[in-house]
Design a protein around this motif. Sequence first.
Motif, short mmCIF file in Angstrom:
data_model
loop_
_atom_site.label_atom_id
_atom_site.label_comp_id
_atom_site.label_asym_id
_atom_site.label_seq_id
_atom_site.Cartn_x
_atom_site.Cartn_y
_atom_site.Cartn_z
N GLY A 1 -4.71 0.09 4.33
CA GLY A 1 -3.66 -1.38 3.73
C GLY A 1 -2.62 -1.46 5.57
O GLY A 1 -2.68 -3.06 5.79
N PHE B 1 0.99 -1.34 0.28
CA PHE B 1 -0.19 -0.20 -0.91
C PHE B 1 1.07 1.18 -0.34
O PHE B 1 0.07 2.14 0.08
CB PHE B 1 -0.97 -0.03 1.20
N VAL B 2 2.30 1.26 0.99
CA VAL B 2 2.96 2.48 0.32
C VAL B 2 3.25 2.99 -1.26
O VAL B 2 3.70 4.30 -0.71
CB VAL B 2 4.34 1.99 0.84
N GLY C 1 0.85 -2.79 -6.07
CA GLY C 1 0.29 -1.52 -4.99
C GLY C 1 0.54 -0.16 -6.31
O GLY C 1 0.03 0.62 -5.56
N GLY D 1 -2.61 2.09 -6.90
CA GLY D 1 -2.77 3.35 -6.98
C GLY D 1 -3.38 4.17 -8.23
O GLY D 1 -4.01 5.11 -8.20
N ALA E 1 -3.23 3.43 2.23
CA ALA E 1 -2.50 3.28 2.35
C ALA E 1 -2.12 3.33 4.32
O ALA E 1 -1.98 2.80 4.44
CB ALA E 1 -0.99 4.30 1.58
N ARG F 1 0.75 2.71 -3.98
CA ARG F 1 -0.60 2.72 -3.77
C ARG F 1 -0.42 4.64 -4.28
O ARG F 1 -0.68 5.34 -5.54
CB ARG F 1 -1.69 2.98 -2.95
N ALA G 1 -5.56 7.32 -2.28
CA ALA G 1 -4.41 6.60 -2.22
C ALA G 1 -3.66 6.85 -0.92
O ALA G 1 -3.19 6.07 -0.66
CB ALA G 1 -3.66 5.59 -3.03
#
Length: 436
Positions: free
Chosen positions: A391, A75-76, A137, A141, A387, A78, A383
């Motif tokens: 996430g 998720f970082v 990810g 995003g 995140a 995204r 996003a």
Amino acid sequence: MSTELSTSQAPPGDSHRLSPRQRKAIIAGTIGNTVEWVDWALYSIFAAVIADVFFPKSEGAVGLLATLAVFAVGFVMRPVGAAVLGAYADRVGRKKGLTLTIGLMAGSGFVIAFTPSYEAIGIFAPLVLLLARLVQGFSAGGEFGSSSAFLVESAARGRRAFAGSWQQVSVAGGVLIASLLGTLSTSLLSEDALHSWGWRAAFVIGGVLGLVGLWLRVSVEDTESFQQTQSAGRARSNPVKAMFVEHPAAALRVAGITIAGTLTYYIWVNYLPTYANLTTGIPLETALLSQTFCLVIFVILLPFVGLLSDRVGRKPTMAGFALGFVVLAWPMLHLLNDSFLSLFLVQLTGMLLILGYSANCAVIMAEQFPPEVRATGIALPYALAVALFGGTAPYFTTWLSDSGHADLLWLYVSGAALASLLVYLTMPETKDKEFS
């Protein structure tokens, strides 16, 4: 700048009827988006199995927490993907942006499927897994902003929420397909077969479906909103900068809209089967079966809630979702036990509430921005919020359970719902807003 949809998009005199071109765009956009999200959802569906395959054997939930940490790290990327791919879709087109995102997602799914286990290649196994999730990810995003802009821009004026709801129909459809693959794998295969090749077969199927989605996206035209923006010379060379400088309030509003929606979605729609398995001991195949039934109901109802939003407005339908979780998070999570009926009722109640968010999120975000920064404006603030709150939700939920504080999860859910409720109650109603 013209604020009306062109007559080639919407039949004259009827703001609710979809033209053949609009229907084709919505169908193609929905199917393509569905198959992209299969690979993304498979990771959380098979989190417990992936933990055994890609990480060294350990006591307790250490391996699962490591797997969920990789989930969160994905998720970082995204926000990075949102900035890069959202701006790409605003500059060169929704169609090209969507084609790129699905290619990245499907390719990464194949990499995960064919990466050897930790026992075979040691530390390289989790490193390759991490790299593949970072690429996924990055793709995810950019996907949300591009697909939301594409679907809402393809709608008749009085059917924007209905069209936008299909973005989430497709996401839930992808999760549903992943859930079905998980249910079949855990029900029909032995534990040894599931760990050795069953989960990999599911990822291969997801990758093949991604290639089908790629073909569909290549076959459709771009939206008239984007084409008119290009022909009028309104395209921005730096949509990210333009979004922050010219539309900061709208960007903050998108982030606030997302907080409760992403947290509850990733707990209820994605992770609840694994959470219930860990906390109550209910068999994973039983939990996945409950999830599958609930997802079918969720997917069927989403467009109808979109129609409701087109009739009564974005604010009341979204406020109902958030208020429901503020009030019901505690009883729902405290009623969860190892019976199928308990899990089914808790899952279904949560998903019925999430309908108010999922049916609205694409349209309400699209209505905040002009077309020249729309994909970026939707993608990047969304996003960032996903995140931070989506996430990390499975990891934080598992950590609470493993540390003996599972009874506090309801506070986390209710607090996030309350924060978004305040945003919903104070934001302007955009149902009748002119849209180009």
